[in-house]
Write a protein that holds these residues in place. Structure first.
Motif, PDB file in Angstrom:
ATOM      1  N   HIS A  93      37.688 -50.867  69.976  1.00 10.94           N
ATOM      2  CA  HIS A  93      36.812 -50.069  70.845  1.00 10.94           C
ATOM      3  C   HIS A  93      35.986 -50.916  71.811  1.00 10.94           C
ATOM      4  N   LYS A  94      36.239 -52.228  71.818  1.00  8.56           N
ATOM      5  CA  LYS A  94      35.538 -53.136  72.732  1.00  8.56           C
ATOM      6  C   LYS A  94      34.019 -52.971  72.612  1.00  8.56           C
ATOM      7  N   SER A  95      33.544 -52.975  71.387  1.00 13.19           N
ATOM      8  CA  SER A  95      32.125 -52.739  71.097  1.00 13.19           C
ATOM      9  C   SER A  95      31.245 -53.824  71.709  1.00 13.19           C
ATOM     10  N   VAL A  96      30.080 -53.410  72.208  1.00 16.10           N
ATOM     11  CA  VAL A  96      29.079 -54.364  72.684  1.00 16.10           C
ATOM     12  C   VAL A  96      27.750 -54.184  71.950  1.00 16.10           C
ATOM     13  N   TYR A  97      27.653 -53.160  71.132  1.00 18.22           N
ATOM     14  CA  TYR A  97      26.371 -52.826  70.490  1.00 18.22           C
ATOM     15  C   TYR A  97      26.670 -52.206  69.135  1.00 18.22           C
ATOM     16  N   CYS A  98      25.787 -52.453  68.165  1.00 13.54           N
ATOM     17  CA  CYS A  98      25.923 -51.783  66.871  1.00 13.54           C
ATOM     18  C   CYS A  98      24.693 -50.913  66.649  1.00 13.54           C
ATOM     19  N   SER A  99      24.875 -49.768  66.050  1.00 11.95           N
ATOM     20  CA  SER A  99      23.769 -48.827  65.882  1.00 11.95           C
ATOM     21  C   SER A  99      22.839 -49.220  64.737  1.00 11.95           C
ATOM     22  N   GLN A 100      23.378 -49.898  63.741  1.00 14.59           N
ATOM     23  CA  GLN A 100      22.583 -50.284  62.571  1.00 14.59           C
ATOM     24  C   GLN A 100      22.358 -51.793  62.632  1.00 14.59           C
ATOM     25  N   VAL A 102      22.960 -57.198  72.056  1.00 11.77           N
ATOM     26  CA  VAL A 102      24.050 -56.603  71.257  1.00 11.77           C
ATOM     27  C   VAL A 102      23.530 -56.016  69.946  1.00 11.77           C
ATOM     28  N   ASN A 103      22.210 -56.077  69.756  1.00 11.98           N
ATOM     29  CA  ASN A 103      21.517 -55.535  68.577  1.00 11.98           C
ATOM     30  C   ASN A 103      21.814 -56.300  67.289  1.00 11.98           C
ATOM     31  N   GLY A 104      22.013 -57.613  67.427  1.00 10.31           N
ATOM     32  CA  GLY A 104      22.122 -58.478  66.266  1.00 10.31           C
ATOM     33  C   GLY A 104      23.325 -58.190  65.400  1.00 10.31           C
ATOM     34  N   TYR A 105      23.164 -58.479  64.123  1.00 10.53           N
ATOM     35  CA  TYR A 105      24.264 -58.292  63.173  1.00 10.53           C
ATOM     36  C   TYR A 105      24.417 -56.823  62.798  1.00 10.53           C
ATOM     37  N   ASN A 106      25.656 -56.439  62.539  1.00  3.67           N
ATOM     38  CA  ASN A 106      25.977 -55.071  62.144  1.00  3.67           C
ATOM     39  C   ASN A 106      25.786 -54.937  60.631  1.00  3.67           C
ATOM     40  N   GLU A 107      24.808 -54.135  60.224  1.00  2.00           N
ATOM     41  CA  GLU A 107      24.476 -54.026  58.805  1.00  2.00           C
ATOM     42  C   GLU A 107      25.419 -53.116  58.031  1.00  2.00           C
ATOM     43  N   CYS A 108      26.439 -52.571  58.705  1.00  2.00           N
ATOM     44  CA  CYS A 108      27.516 -51.927  57.958  1.00  2.00           C
ATOM     45  C   CYS A 108      28.244 -52.943  57.087  1.00  2.00           C
ATOM     46  N   PHE A 109      28.189 -54.220  57.487  1.00  2.00           N
ATOM     47  CA  PHE A 109      28.847 -55.273  56.733  1.00  2.00           C
ATOM     48  C   PHE A 109      28.036 -55.597  55.491  1.00  2.00           C
ATOM     49  N   GLN A 110      28.627 -55.359  54.335  1.00  2.00           N
ATOM     50  CA  GLN A 110      28.013 -55.706  53.062  1.00  2.00           C
ATOM     51  C   GLN A 110      29.046 -56.441  52.232  1.00  2.00           C
ATOM     52  N   GLY A 111      28.600 -57.369  51.412  1.00  2.00           N
ATOM     53  CA  GLY A 111      29.553 -58.230  50.732  1.00  2.00           C
ATOM     54  C   GLY A 111      30.030 -59.319  51.686  1.00  2.00           C
ATOM     55  N   TRP A 112      30.945 -60.129  51.185  1.00  2.00           N
ATOM     56  CA  TRP A 112      31.363 -61.315  51.935  1.00  2.00           C
ATOM     57  C   TRP A 112      32.252 -60.950  53.120  1.00  2.00           C
ATOM     58  N   GLY A 113      31.983 -61.608  54.266  1.00  2.00           N
ATOM     59  CA  GLY A 113      32.993 -61.750  55.278  1.00  2.00           C
ATOM     60  C   GLY A 113      32.961 -60.889  56.520  1.00  2.00           C
ATOM     61  N   ARG A 114      33.321 -61.543  57.630  1.00  2.00           N
ATOM     62  CA  ARG A 114      33.667 -60.973  58.928  1.00  2.00           C
ATOM     63  C   ARG A 114      32.472 -60.515  59.767  1.00  2.00           C
ATOM     64  N   GLN A 170      23.654 -58.850  51.219  1.00  2.00           N
ATOM     65  CA  GLN A 170      23.152 -58.185  52.432  1.00  2.00           C
ATOM     66  C   GLN A 170      22.802 -59.237  53.486  1.00  2.00           C
ATOM     67  N   LEU A 171      23.766 -60.090  53.798  1.00  2.00           N
ATOM     68  CA  LEU A 171      23.517 -61.199  54.712  1.00  2.00           C
ATOM     69  C   LEU A 171      23.175 -60.725  56.117  1.00  2.00           C
ATOM     70  N   SER A 172      23.884 -59.724  56.610  1.00  2.00           N
ATOM     71  CA  SER A 172      23.604 -59.226  57.965  1.00  2.00           C
ATOM     72  C   SER A 172      22.166 -58.729  58.081  1.00  2.00           C
ATOM     73  N   LYS A 173      21.718 -58.019  57.068  1.00  2.00           N
ATOM     74  CA  LYS A 173      20.362 -57.468  57.097  1.00  2.00           C
ATOM     75  C   LYS A 173      19.302 -58.564  57.101  1.00  2.00           C
ATOM     76  N   ILE A 174      19.427 -59.554  56.220  1.00  2.00           N
ATOM     77  CA  ILE A 174      18.386 -60.583  56.164  1.00  2.00           C
ATOM     78  C   ILE A 174      18.428 -61.476  57.396  1.00  2.00           C
ATOM     79  N   ARG A 175      19.600 -61.679  57.975  1.00  2.00           N
ATOM     80  CA  ARG A 175      19.649 -62.443  59.222  1.00  2.00           C
ATOM     81  C   ARG A 175      18.944 -61.676  60.338  1.00  2.00           C
ATOM     82  N   ASN A 176      19.159 -60.368  60.408  1.00  2.00           N
ATOM     83  CA  ASN A 176      18.456 -59.576  61.416  1.00  2.00           C
ATOM     84  C   ASN A 176      16.943 -59.671  61.253  1.00  2.00           C
TER      85      ASN A 176
END
Length: 282
Positions: A254-261, A191-203, A74-80
């Protein structure tokens, strides 16, 4: 003496206290110190806590440990969570399996510029050299020490670093690594930091770069400066990478600038902690 922007150094870690200790020793030897260090701990056991507590009394700046329960990668979450806890306007981000060149922080701060974020690279060390440094807890690498790959990345050349900053792959979202990046805190909030939809390694690092680009920022590269030496270890499980690739593709399409989670969900918690600390100090 030159005045530098106030900075927070965020170090992500998971259950490798020997590597984290070596990383922190290299932080202590910086020619320019960060103003605080935040350990973003993705569920390590008490051994990591013990290393941090043992170093805290002699550590030259504020040392914060942000921990979350081990629930998979859960790297995105702990970085946030670490970003939300940060106190200063510039955030430098690394991983806890790195040894920093003595001018690492200085190089990043000299390259910081409004309207940009910075992406760096790394020097790979082989298993033999990595084990030697871990055993000796030696936080520096000699210039021509054997046991490193991508040798060009190990040289610190200030004029060349400045020349390449806006010229080296400025539009390439894949020419970056989350283990060596830097941002203005206000841009991460936007941009609301890291997107916590990302779980596991990468991207997750590429996806946040996409949103920063789409919000109007430029990428600067830190080459021949901001040097980090990566401690050898087996590659992590990349089973979730295909799903993460889909999230990245969505942001591009979708040219995203913000993540909801993202980052915003932790600010109320930080405010509550700060109010409690202030009440205890009265």
């Amino acid at each position: 003496m030159k005045t530098f922007t106030k900075s927070s150094l965020i170090i992500s870690t998971y259950n490798w206290p020997e590597a984290l200790r070596l990383c922190l020793l290299s932080v202590k030897e910086q020619s320019v110190l960060p103003d605080e260090v935040i350990i973003a701990d993705d569920g390590s056991t008490s051994h990591t806590f013990e290393v941090i507590e043992a170093m805290r009394p002699t550590f030259p700046v504020r040392l914060v440990h942000v921990w979350q329960k081990d629930d998979g990668f859960q790297l995105s979450k702990i970085r946030n969570k670490a970003i939300a806890m940060s106190s200063f306007s510039y955030i430098i981000q690394i991983d806890g399996d790195l040894v920093l060149h003595k001018h690492f922080i200085k190089d990043h701060l000299e390259l910081s510029k409004p309207g940009t974020f910075v992406a760096g690279s790394r020097v790979l060390m082989n298993q033999q050299l990595s084990e030697k440094l871990l055993r000796l807890q030696k936080p520096s690498i000699d210039l021509f020490e054997r046991g490193v790959r991508n040798v060009c990345n190990r040289f610190n050349v200030t004029w060349l670093s400045r020349y390449l900053a806006d010229r080296y792959k400025p539009q390439d979202i894949f020419a970056l690594r989350g283990c060596n990046m830097a941002f203005w805190r206000e841009d991460l909030v936007r941009v609301n930091g890291y997107n916590e939809c990302f779980q596991g390694w990468g991207r997750e690092d590429n996806e946040i770069a996409v949103r920063l680009f789409n919000s109007g920022l430029r990428k600067r590269a830190i080459k021949f400066g901001g040097i980090v030496f990566h401690i050898h270890h087996p590659e992590v499980d990349r089973a979730d990478c295909l799903e993460n690739e889909e999230y990245l593709t969505y942001a591009l399409r979708h040219k995203s600038v913000y993540c909801s989670q993202g980052l915003d969900q932790y600010f109320d918690v930080v405010n509550q902690v700060e109010h409690a600390e202030n009440a205890l100090s009265i």
